[in-house]
Design a protein around this motif. Sequence first.
Motif, PDB file in Angstrom:
ATOM      1  N   HIS A 249       8.880 -53.526 -23.499  1.00  0.00           N
ATOM      2  CA  HIS A 249       7.834 -53.106 -23.138  1.00  0.00           C
ATOM      3  C   HIS A 249       8.618 -52.055 -22.491  1.00  0.00           C
ATOM      4  O   HIS A 249       9.912 -51.967 -22.386  1.00  0.00           O
ATOM      5  CB  HIS A 249       7.223 -53.744 -21.776  1.00  0.00           C
ATOM      6  N   LEU A 250       7.822 -51.160 -22.766  1.00  0.00           N
ATOM      7  CA  LEU A 250       8.496 -49.641 -22.771  1.00  0.00           C
ATOM      8  C   LEU A 250       8.044 -49.409 -21.172  1.00  0.00           C
ATOM      9  O   LEU A 250       7.150 -48.656 -20.743  1.00  0.00           O
ATOM     10  CB  LEU A 250       8.429 -48.521 -23.450  1.00  0.00           C
ATOM     11  N   LEU A 251       8.492 -48.857 -20.150  1.00  0.00           N
ATOM     12  CA  LEU A 251       8.271 -48.466 -18.866  1.00  0.00           C
ATOM     13  C   LEU A 251       8.886 -46.967 -18.939  1.00  0.00           C
ATOM     14  O   LEU A 251       9.806 -46.600 -19.247  1.00  0.00           O
ATOM     15  CB  LEU A 251       8.502 -50.144 -17.897  1.00  0.00           C
ATOM     16  N   LYS A 252       8.000 -46.290 -17.669  1.00  0.00           N
ATOM     17  CA  LYS A 252       9.037 -45.053 -17.199  1.00  0.00           C
ATOM     18  C   LYS A 252       8.515 -44.917 -15.915  1.00  0.00           C
ATOM     19  O   LYS A 252       7.179 -45.100 -14.699  1.00  0.00           O
ATOM     20  CB  LYS A 252       8.456 -44.109 -18.518  1.00  0.00           C
ATOM     21  N   LEU A 253       9.541 -43.270 -15.302  1.00  0.00           N
ATOM     22  CA  LEU A 253       9.055 -42.945 -14.303  1.00  0.00           C
ATOM     23  C   LEU A 253       8.423 -42.527 -13.977  1.00  0.00           C
ATOM     24  O   LEU A 253       8.064 -41.753 -14.916  1.00  0.00           O
ATOM     25  CB  LEU A 253      10.594 -42.305 -13.539  1.00  0.00           C
ATOM     26  N   PRO A 254       7.276 -42.296 -12.801  1.00  0.00           N
ATOM     27  CA  PRO A 254       5.929 -41.502 -12.926  1.00  0.00           C
ATOM     28  C   PRO A 254       6.276 -40.402 -12.374  1.00  0.00           C
ATOM     29  O   PRO A 254       5.302 -39.432 -13.200  1.00  0.00           O
ATOM     30  CB  PRO A 254       5.241 -41.983 -11.966  1.00  0.00           C
ATOM     31  N   THR A 255       6.898 -39.832 -12.050  1.00  0.00           N
ATOM     32  CA  THR A 255       7.156 -38.765 -11.863  1.00  0.00           C
ATOM     33  C   THR A 255       7.904 -38.051 -13.785  1.00  0.00           C
ATOM     34  O   THR A 255       8.399 -36.481 -13.478  1.00  0.00           O
ATOM     35  CB  THR A 255       9.266 -38.344 -11.170  1.00  0.00           C
ATOM     36  N   ASN A 256       8.149 -38.440 -15.152  1.00  0.00           N
ATOM     37  CA  ASN A 256       8.227 -38.725 -15.930  1.00  0.00           C
ATOM     38  C   ASN A 256       7.119 -37.063 -16.288  1.00  0.00           C
ATOM     39  O   ASN A 256       6.024 -37.076 -16.315  1.00  0.00           O
ATOM     40  CB  ASN A 256       7.620 -39.045 -17.061  1.00  0.00           C
ATOM     41  N   LEU A 257       7.782 -35.785 -17.229  1.00  0.00           N
ATOM     42  CA  LEU A 257       6.859 -34.860 -17.254  1.00  0.00           C
ATOM     43  C   LEU A 257       6.509 -35.127 -18.588  1.00  0.00           C
ATOM     44  O   LEU A 257       6.756 -36.596 -19.158  1.00  0.00           O
ATOM     45  CB  LEU A 257       7.605 -33.490 -17.664  1.00  0.00           C
ATOM     46  N   PRO A 258       5.141 -34.299 -19.423  1.00  0.00           N
ATOM     47  CA  PRO A 258       5.256 -34.902 -21.115  1.00  0.00           C
ATOM     48  C   PRO A 258       6.477 -34.584 -21.598  1.00  0.00           C
ATOM     49  O   PRO A 258       6.635 -33.666 -21.619  1.00  0.00           O
ATOM     50  CB  PRO A 258       3.575 -33.792 -21.145  1.00  0.00           C
ATOM     51  N   ASP A 259       5.784 -35.323 -22.825  1.00  0.00           N
ATOM     52  CA  ASP A 259       7.682 -35.345 -24.026  1.00  0.00           C
ATOM     53  C   ASP A 259       7.235 -34.645 -24.463  1.00  0.00           C
ATOM     54  O   ASP A 259       6.064 -35.631 -25.952  1.00  0.00           O
ATOM     55  CB  ASP A 259       8.122 -36.964 -23.575  1.00  0.00           C
ATOM     56  N   ASP A 260       7.688 -33.934 -25.696  1.00  0.00           N
ATOM     57  CA  ASP A 260       7.667 -34.153 -26.781  1.00  0.00           C
ATOM     58  C   ASP A 260       9.439 -34.576 -27.736  1.00  0.00           C
ATOM     59  O   ASP A 260      10.296 -34.565 -27.574  1.00  0.00           O
ATOM     60  CB  ASP A 260       8.180 -32.005 -27.038  1.00  0.00           C
ATOM     61  N   PHE A 261       8.693 -35.384 -28.883  1.00  0.00           N
ATOM     62  CA  PHE A 261       9.551 -36.357 -29.445  1.00  0.00           C
ATOM     63  C   PHE A 261       9.031 -36.311 -31.112  1.00  0.00           C
ATOM     64  O   PHE A 261       8.250 -35.950 -31.002  1.00  0.00           O
ATOM     65  CB  PHE A 261       9.633 -37.580 -28.799  1.00  0.00           C
ATOM     66  N   ILE A 262      10.079 -36.650 -31.526  1.00  0.00           N
ATOM     67  CA  ILE A 262       9.614 -37.174 -32.512  1.00  0.00           C
ATOM     68  C   ILE A 262       9.899 -38.956 -33.093  1.00  0.00           C
ATOM     69  O   ILE A 262      10.421 -39.477 -33.587  1.00  0.00           O
ATOM     70  CB  ILE A 262      10.300 -36.889 -33.983  1.00  0.00           C
ATOM     71  N   ILE A 263       8.910 -39.020 -34.294  1.00  0.00           N
ATOM     72  CA  ILE A 263       8.707 -40.881 -34.092  1.00  0.00           C
ATOM     73  C   ILE A 263       9.480 -41.152 -35.459  1.00  0.00           C
ATOM     74  O   ILE A 263       9.335 -40.088 -36.792  1.00  0.00           O
ATOM     75  CB  ILE A 263       7.096 -41.013 -34.068  1.00  0.00           C
ATOM     76  N   PRO A 264      10.951 -41.620 -35.742  1.00  0.00           N
ATOM     77  CA  PRO A 264      11.439 -41.788 -37.197  1.00  0.00           C
ATOM     78  C   PRO A 264      10.558 -42.449 -37.856  1.00  0.00           C
ATOM     79  O   PRO A 264       9.735 -43.229 -38.081  1.00  0.00           O
ATOM     80  CB  PRO A 264      12.385 -42.679 -36.593  1.00  0.00           C
ATOM     81  N   PRO A 265      10.962 -42.066 -39.109  1.00  0.00           N
ATOM     82  CA  PRO A 265       9.438 -41.995 -40.373  1.00  0.00           C
ATOM     83  C   PRO A 265      10.808 -43.858 -40.775  1.00  0.00           C
ATOM     84  O   PRO A 265      11.441 -43.260 -41.140  1.00  0.00           O
ATOM     85  CB  PRO A 265       9.452 -41.078 -41.218  1.00  0.00           C
ATOM     86  N   ASN A 266       9.552 -44.320 -41.559  1.00  0.00           N
ATOM     87  CA  ASN A 266       9.639 -45.661 -41.547  1.00  0.00           C
ATOM     88  C   ASN A 266      10.288 -46.716 -41.043  1.00  0.00           C
ATOM     89  O   ASN A 266      11.536 -46.763 -41.291  1.00  0.00           O
ATOM     90  CB  ASN A 266       9.853 -45.635 -43.213  1.00  0.00           C
ATOM     91  N   GLY A 267      10.277 -46.109 -39.696  1.00  0.00           N
ATOM     92  CA  GLY A 267      11.981 -46.853 -39.363  1.00  0.00           C
ATOM     93  C   GLY A 267      12.404 -48.727 -39.617  1.00  0.00           C
ATOM     94  O   GLY A 267      12.960 -49.095 -39.390  1.00  0.00           O
ATOM     95  N   ASP A 268      10.286 -48.919 -39.081  1.00  0.00           N
ATOM     96  CA  ASP A 268      10.259 -50.353 -39.512  1.00  0.00           C
ATOM     97  C   ASP A 268      10.811 -50.684 -40.499  1.00  0.00           C
ATOM     98  O   ASP A 268      12.015 -52.189 -40.875  1.00  0.00           O
ATOM     99  CB  ASP A 268       9.315 -50.580 -38.671  1.00  0.00           C
ATOM    100  N   GLU A 269      11.360 -50.368 -41.726  1.00  0.00           N
ATOM    101  CA  GLU A 269      10.674 -50.657 -42.962  1.00  0.00           C
ATOM    102  C   GLU A 269      12.195 -50.530 -42.885  1.00  0.00           C
ATOM    103  O   GLU A 269      12.784 -51.396 -43.642  1.00  0.00           O
ATOM    104  CB  GLU A 269      10.087 -50.035 -43.905  1.00  0.00           C
ATOM    105  N   GLU A 270      12.904 -49.492 -42.568  1.00  0.00           N
ATOM    106  CA  GLU A 270      14.521 -49.026 -43.031  1.00  0.00           C
ATOM    107  C   GLU A 270      15.314 -50.485 -42.241  1.00  0.00           C
ATOM    108  O   GLU A 270      16.053 -51.169 -42.889  1.00  0.00           O
ATOM    109  CB  GLU A 270      15.239 -47.807 -42.512  1.00  0.00           C
ATOM    110  N   ASP A 271      14.450 -50.606 -40.758  1.00  0.00           N
ATOM    111  CA  ASP A 271      15.454 -51.851 -40.721  1.00  0.00           C
ATOM    112  C   ASP A 271      15.016 -53.508 -41.236  1.00  0.00           C
ATOM    113  O   ASP A 271      16.186 -53.923 -41.299  1.00  0.00           O
ATOM    114  CB  ASP A 271      14.595 -52.088 -39.181  1.00  0.00           C
ATOM    115  N   GLU A 272      14.656 -53.538 -41.959  1.00  0.00           N
ATOM    116  CA  GLU A 272      13.719 -54.487 -42.502  1.00  0.00           C
ATOM    117  C   GLU A 272      14.258 -54.336 -44.080  1.00  0.00           C
ATOM    118  O   GLU A 272      15.028 -55.614 -44.257  1.00  0.00           O
ATOM    119  CB  GLU A 272      12.355 -55.253 -42.789  1.00  0.00           C
TER     120      GLU A 272
END
Length: 237
Positions: free
Chosen positions: A138-161
């Motif tokens: 599970h991914l947990l966070k601190l409640p003080t975290n601000l909104p996050d700008d991030f990029i989801i890696p393309p086809n990450g699961d497929e590359e791992d497989e």
Amino acid sequence: MVLNDEFNEIDPGKSWNKWSKIGVQPYFVAVVDENSNEVESILTFLMDGDVETGGVLFDNTGRRTRRIIIDYLTTPEKYQGRGHASRLLNVVIDIAQRHNSNLFVVALEESCPYWMSKSFILEQGEINKRLNTFPDTHLLKLPTNLPDDFIIPPNGDEEDEDEEEEEEEEEEEDEEDEEDEEDEEDEEENSDMQRAIAASIIRGTCSSSSSSIDSSNRLADDDLALAHAIAASLQTS
């Protein structure tokens, strides 16, 4: 070594390569006895975003592009109860605060109560697709975290497989090569044995033939030919 004792089959090199593909760098902090050099507690964390620039980022927009993710935190049993884990956690919290980074932790089900006691809460947003790459965590966070700008890696699961399939194929090929080498060695040993038997039959027959001819001429030519035929058959089989 400490991580393998606690978690089994941890490969820091493989983990490094995996995270580096999406621009994430793993780090280790530890409590080490200065006399014995024994590791008394260890924490691994990931720096994601532009944390490594070293500059202080001011969040004028109210959003963040830096994040730190705690990956493992463990203390061998004989060193527990000395506050080492809390000390290492505070080090990482301080790093996150100084660099204005959001702080997360990837935790197994049984570890979640510990992290929740440290004020972490469950993160259910899309950022899981970037940071939580394991099916049993599970991914947990601190409640003080601000909104996050991030990029989801393309086809990450497929590359791992694909990588896992390639590794499995390489292992199978190695096993097949080993089996082929063993078969070749067995064939060579059998061939050597057959040649030795053939030579023994020829020698024995020739000796017997010579002795018999000299003494009473009782060994027929067709018997000698049969012996040679058996020897030749052993050599070619």
